[in-house]
Scaffold this active site. Sequence first.
Site, mmCIF file in Angstrom:
data_model
loop_
_atom_site.group_PDB
_atom_site.id
_atom_site.type_symbol
_atom_site.label_atom_id
_atom_site.label_comp_id
_atom_site.label_asym_id
_atom_site.label_seq_id
_atom_site.Cartn_x
_atom_site.Cartn_y
_atom_site.Cartn_z
ATOM 1 C CE LYS A 23 -3.989 -0.197 0.343
ATOM 2 N NZ LYS A 23 -5.141 -0.895 -0.816
ATOM 3 C CB THR A 68 -1.944 -3.954 -0.365
ATOM 4 O OG1 THR A 68 -3.146 -4.095 -1.099
ATOM 5 C CG2 THR A 68 -1.654 -4.182 -1.707
ATOM 6 C CG HIS A 261 17.655 30.984 -13.259
ATOM 7 N ND1 HIS A 261 19.154 30.441 -13.280
ATOM 8 C CD2 HIS A 261 17.078 29.776 -14.292
ATOM 9 C CE1 HIS A 261 19.292 29.636 -13.903
ATOM 10 N NE2 HIS A 261 18.213 28.705 -14.933
#
Length: 309
Positions: A23, A68, A261
């Site tokens: 999971k 899961t 930048h």
Amino acid sequence: MADNSRPAHPAAPVVLGQNQYGKAESRVVRITRDGDTHYIKDLNVSVALSGDMDEVHTSGSNASVLPTDTTKNTVFAFAKEHGIDSAEQFGIHLARHFVTSQPAIHRARIRVEEYAWERIEHAGRGAHSFVRKGQETRLAQITYDGSSWEVVSGLKDLTVLNSTDSEFWGYVKDKYTTLPETHDRILATDVCARWRFGWSDGAEETPDWNESYEQVKKHMLEAFAETYSLSLQQTLYQMGTRIIEHRAEIDEIRFSLPNKHHFLVDLRPFGMKNDNEVYFAADRPYGLIEATVLRDGREARIPADLTNL
Ligand SMILES: O=c1[nH]c(=O)c2[nH]c(=O)[nH]c2[nH]1
């Protein structure tokens, strides 16, 4: 009617390659109460298990599959049972549990993102109000194959800026180069880093994961602030060097640093002089400066693409 029972072509030999399951992104919040004072831990935990999983893929037999859903439940149960001292310790508990309790599971990889919270200071009663720190996300990846451990910690989105002490000049110029050389610019980046511990075995003394994390971050920030930079590459190397020199538990640190930048705005059309005061902060494209810094003699093992870790 078409006969679908037989393939049109003889079956090609096919084999199952690397596979893992679990999971992903269980968001677990753990509140610990000490009277009126509460503490919070907030994690995003992803579990990936692998081992003898051929049957489920090739025949559909689920006999070796720990659902899961169960792995998710385990994350929540362990948060209650063991508490969350650090992402690393929590991941170690989980990885050990899955590998040692399930015969079919030979390897567990636990990835953890930790979201940091700050207390909201206020005059009212109790201490149970928090604000998400606008800073970094802490990361950890723990891998255990039944005999050896690998712990990689990290962070992302630690945004830092120097408004001076940064130059960039003396670079290669070809017919496409337009960038003016600069002797005073802003240097800004969102630090994304992963560092690998030398610790590999439960028999060795376990690092203090939380202390180590705080110290790595401190050295990172100090090195960024204190380096007079001729390039972001040089700053990166200084940050890595500072950590390798000060933190004996760490063998390797890899950085991925976007050069955020900041362009000086030309104010002349408006009759104004821009004396390094007004910048345009461009979000893209951005330079991306990446490197790993190692303790001499150690192996570089952190993958170049940090998004895969
Ligand atoms: O620190 C920098 N490194 C570069 O490699 C580079 N390239 C560039 O255009 N600006 C910068 N800045």
